[in-house]
Design a protein around this motif. Structure first.
Motif, mmCIF file in Angstrom:
data_model
loop_
_atom_site.group_PDB
_atom_site.id
_atom_site.type_symbol
_atom_site.label_atom_id
_atom_site.label_comp_id
_atom_site.label_asym_id
_atom_site.label_seq_id
_atom_site.Cartn_x
_atom_site.Cartn_y
_atom_site.Cartn_z
ATOM 1 N N GLN A 194 0.739 -1.409 0.116
ATOM 2 C CA GLN A 194 -0.592 -0.237 0.036
ATOM 3 C C GLN A 194 0.909 1.368 0.496
ATOM 4 O O GLN A 194 0.454 2.653 -0.393
ATOM 5 C CB GLN A 194 -0.832 -0.182 1.058
ATOM 6 N N ASP A 201 5.702 -3.038 2.838
ATOM 7 C CA ASP A 201 5.172 -1.309 3.819
ATOM 8 C C ASP A 201 6.125 -1.023 4.430
ATOM 9 O O ASP A 201 6.792 -0.361 4.315
ATOM 10 C CB ASP A 201 3.888 -1.370 3.828
ATOM 11 N N VAL A 223 -0.125 -5.624 9.567
ATOM 12 C CA VAL A 223 0.456 -4.648 8.601
ATOM 13 C C VAL A 223 1.139 -5.170 7.769
ATOM 14 O O VAL A 223 2.241 -6.544 7.665
ATOM 15 C CB VAL A 223 1.310 -3.725 9.980
ATOM 16 N N ASN A 272 1.494 5.086 3.608
ATOM 17 C CA ASN A 272 -0.003 5.428 4.011
ATOM 18 C C ASN A 272 -0.345 4.344 5.592
ATOM 19 O O ASN A 272 -0.937 4.390 6.014
ATOM 20 C CB ASN A 272 -0.698 3.954 3.407
ATOM 21 N N LEU A 273 1.565 4.268 6.346
ATOM 22 C CA LEU A 273 1.476 3.272 7.744
ATOM 23 C C LEU A 273 1.142 4.618 8.070
ATOM 24 O O LEU A 273 1.226 5.623 8.381
ATOM 25 C CB LEU A 273 3.039 3.039 7.817
ATOM 26 N N THR A 310 1.726 0.408 11.306
ATOM 27 C CA THR A 310 0.678 -0.846 11.846
ATOM 28 C C THR A 310 -0.296 0.078 10.292
ATOM 29 O O THR A 310 -0.071 1.523 10.074
ATOM 30 C CB THR A 310 -0.372 -0.468 12.386
ATOM 31 N N ASN A 311 -1.175 -0.387 9.813
ATOM 32 C CA ASN A 311 -1.798 0.374 8.587
ATOM 33 C C ASN A 311 -3.104 1.161 9.456
ATOM 34 O O ASN A 311 -3.167 0.451 10.704
ATOM 35 C CB ASN A 311 -2.964 -1.032 8.070
#
Length: 263
Positions: A214, A237, A233, A218-219, A262-263
């Motif tokens: 992603q 990434d 996560v 975006n993290l 983490t996402n």
């Protein structure tokens, strides 16, 4: 004759998802690197599969065959001891993402076992030992991939995941915690590392393929005191974040931190 020395980054656990992704970004950006691999053919194929050419491998990457118990191999990774110039130097940065392979047991007390339950701590201790024996005047920095769920400061996993982290994953988490202790105790001013960054991702998902993530921007990023709390996560990434925030910058702004991702 003047020998031009090009700084390089040393990788341990380079066939693992996060570290492999970081290595791909590192090579694509033109950096030199070394890597320890029990199976160099496997590592080479993983890099080919992500578009790394043979020319790039020949010019920028030195793969040392060995495992984390082989101090001679570790020293070769840290000093590019067989590089073509025969000019021995020390890695400027170390990226370590070594980890054991999990297996599921029919046990209520230990439902998840690790094939090498002390691999993270042993790898880190052997890197420390190797650096102690090398006797270089300069010190490298180190970045290690740990995990959320082991903080003594503030809860960094969602409530619904705490049983998983505290009970099911107790053994691998114990190993990660010991790894962090070794890193902290061996960082400047008296230690072998000039600085250290501990990366604590949420439960890892996905694989090493940098094209399927992603994106590191975006993290959600936090610290041990103010953690970013989430369930999972992507490995790709995490590897990209380490490249962008550590490899490219030197990582000095994050020295001494435990970074949650983490996402």
């Amino acid at each position: 004759m003047t020998i031009t020395v090009t700084p390089f980054i040393a990788f341990f656990g380079a066939t693992g998802g996060c570290t492999n992704a970081c290595l791909v970004h590192t090579l694509n950006a033109g950096y030199n690197a070394t890597a320890l691999a029990r199976d160099p053919v496997k590592l080479t194929q993983m890099l080919f599969d992500q578009g790394i050419s043979q020319e790039v491998l020949d010019d920028q990457l030195l793969i040392i065959k060995g495992d984390i118990s082989d101090l001679t191999a570790i020293k070769d990774v840290l000093t590019n001891n067989t590089i073509r110039t025969k000019h021995i130097e020390l890695a400027r940065q170390i990226i370590s993402g070594v980890g054991g392979a999990p297996t599921v047991n029919k046990s209520l007390t230990k439902p998840v076992a690790i094939d090498h339950p002390e691999i993270c701590a042993q790898t880190t201790q052997n890197i420390v030992q190797a650096l102690t024996e090398i006797h270089f005047p300069d010190k490298p920095s180190i970045t290690v991939i740990s995990t959320t769920g082991i903080s003594d400061t503030k809860e960094d996993v969602p409530f619904m995941s705490r049983f998983l982290h505290k009970v099911i994953l107790a053994d691998p988490h114990r190993d990660k915690k010991e790894m962090e202790r070794i890193v902290t105790e061996n960082t400047s001013p008296k230690g072998v590392f000039r600085g250290a960054i501990i990366v604590r991702p949420s439960l890892l998902s996905g694989d090493h393929n940098v094209k399927t993530g992603q994106g590191w921007k975006n993290l959600r990023v936090g610290t041990e005191e103010n953690p970013a709390v989430g369930y999972t996560v992507g490995r790709q990434d995490v590897g990209e974040w380490i490249f962008e925030q550590v490899v490219k910058t030197g990582g000095e702004n994050h020295f001494g931190q435990r970074i949650t991702l983490t996402n």
